[in-house]
Scaffold this motif. Sequence first.
Motif, PDB file in Angstrom:
ATOM      1  N   HIS A  74       0.824  -1.284  -0.042  1.00  0.00           N
ATOM      2  CA  HIS A  74      -0.019  -0.200  -0.141  1.00  0.00           C
ATOM      3  C   HIS A  74       0.972   1.336  -0.037  1.00  0.00           C
ATOM      4  O   HIS A  74       1.797   1.194   0.597  1.00  0.00           O
ATOM      5  N   PRO A  75       0.626   2.405  -0.920  1.00  0.00           N
ATOM      6  CA  PRO A  75       1.342   3.544  -1.022  1.00  0.00           C
ATOM      7  C   PRO A  75       1.147   4.006   0.595  1.00  0.00           C
ATOM      8  O   PRO A  75      -0.030   3.963   1.266  1.00  0.00           O
ATOM      9  N   GLU A  76       2.158   4.562   1.176  1.00  0.00           N
ATOM     10  CA  GLU A  76       2.034   5.217   2.590  1.00  0.00           C
ATOM     11  C   GLU A  76       1.012   6.547   2.719  1.00  0.00           C
ATOM     12  O   GLU A  76       0.227   6.258   3.939  1.00  0.00           O
ATOM     13  N   GLN A  77       0.570   7.183   1.663  1.00  0.00           N
ATOM     14  CA  GLN A  77      -0.230   8.087   1.942  1.00  0.00           C
ATOM     15  C   GLN A  77      -1.736   7.605   1.590  1.00  0.00           C
ATOM     16  O   GLN A  77      -2.762   8.359   1.450  1.00  0.00           O
ATOM     17  N   ALA A  78      -1.656   6.301   1.238  1.00  0.00           N
ATOM     18  CA  ALA A  78      -2.887   5.762   0.605  1.00  0.00           C
ATOM     19  C   ALA A  78      -4.254   6.085   1.657  1.00  0.00           C
ATOM     20  O   ALA A  78      -4.004   5.574   2.963  1.00  0.00           O
ATOM     21  N   ASP A  79      -5.449   6.003   1.255  1.00  0.00           N
ATOM     22  CA  ASP A  79      -6.658   5.657   2.122  1.00  0.00           C
ATOM     23  C   ASP A  79      -6.884   3.922   2.098  1.00  0.00           C
ATOM     24  O   ASP A  79      -7.295   3.349   1.072  1.00  0.00           O
ATOM     25  N   ARG A  80      -6.284   3.396   2.862  1.00  0.00           N
ATOM     26  CA  ARG A  80      -6.181   1.895   2.797  1.00  0.00           C
ATOM     27  C   ARG A  80      -7.495   1.157   2.811  1.00  0.00           C
ATOM     28  O   ARG A  80      -7.662   0.156   1.858  1.00  0.00           O
ATOM     29  N   ARG A  81      -8.501   1.477   3.418  1.00  0.00           N
ATOM     30  CA  ARG A  81      -9.815   0.790   3.393  1.00  0.00           C
ATOM     31  C   ARG A  81     -10.259   1.126   1.868  1.00  0.00           C
ATOM     32  O   ARG A  81     -10.702  -0.095   1.214  1.00  0.00           O
ATOM     33  N   VAL A  82     -10.252   2.191   1.233  1.00  0.00           N
ATOM     34  CA  VAL A  82     -10.844   2.552  -0.152  1.00  0.00           C
ATOM     35  C   VAL A  82      -9.947   1.718  -1.287  1.00  0.00           C
ATOM     36  O   VAL A  82     -10.323   1.291  -2.103  1.00  0.00           O
ATOM     37  N   PHE A  83      -8.808   2.072  -0.855  1.00  0.00           N
ATOM     38  CA  PHE A  83      -7.689   1.206  -1.674  1.00  0.00           C
ATOM     39  C   PHE A  83      -8.023  -0.292  -1.895  1.00  0.00           C
ATOM     40  O   PHE A  83      -7.931  -0.653  -3.053  1.00  0.00           O
TER      41      PHE A  83
END
Length: 342
Positions: A74-83
């Motif tokens: 996962h990218p560090e700044q990503a919104d993990r749930r939506v991603f």
Amino acid sequence: MTSLLALPYWQETGIKLGLALAVIPTTSLILVYLFLFKMMAFMQSRLGPNDTGPYGSLQLIAEAIKFLQKEDIHPEQADRRVFRMAPVVVLASTFLLYVVLPAGPDAIVQNLDTGVFYAMAVSSLSVLGILMAGWASANKYALLGGLRAAGQLIAYELPLILAVMGVVIQAETLNLQDIVVAQATGEIFGFGAIGNPFILTQFIAFLIFMIAAQAELTQTPFDMPVAETELVGGFHIEYTGFRFLLFFMAEFGTAFAFAALASVMFLGGWWIPGFEVDDNILNVLGPGVMLGKILLVAFFIFWVRFTYPRLREDQLQKFAWKVLIPLSLANIVLTGIFKVVF
């Protein structure tokens, strides 16, 4: 077929949904092997994958195993749930399309009276997943790819739906099974041996449907959302491992579904000339007939993909709004006139 499925509703529905779930990876395997690996290799005077399995037939399975073994990053700044949810939403849109695709008189998961409306509605859900992927990745290239995809899919959904309206007017139904029956029981100037495949009377609608489907699939020449030379990889640039595999499966599974819709609405679907439309043998022969027609339609989809260069964004939008939509509206008017007169 009805006697074979004399089960409680929940068991019958569970079996059908299980088959539909199994069909998506299977159809992706078929299209990728036949067209992406072999046909494109032939057109480019090369062999393509040829070592893994007979004639490279197990190459895609090996690729899938490789993707499943990769780290889920996962990218560090990503919104993990939506991603994480984005590829699932895109694949779910593909799965929902298969629910109403008929392969025989009884070989269908759910025979909806509004089947055409349902298919058009769920096919548009994929744009939500693409936007989710582009926004949640925290990457400017992914965001640009997602926005491009949204603009493109919105523009080309209109001619796609308007092209289908001609078929609905002629068949006088939104039910996909009844559209097959209308073609099977129709006549061409009194000649009914082959029925009346709507491609003969709705050829303009068929061409518009195929062009719009090509754009909905974001395949060349409409592949701006994933343009490697401009966006590196587009909306799924940050995806690795099995999440990228879900996007890959959704792309080719949707191509198969659109080819199936074209086969049902324009080529007579599962019906075989000489058989009654309610003959139980068509539940056995129908899926094979459908597969042949689907592969024929898919051949043209991928032939265009491998042949034409990418359009500019302005050319793509002008083509949708100034060419396809007026043509599809004219086709609806002509279909209505002929329906009333004849």
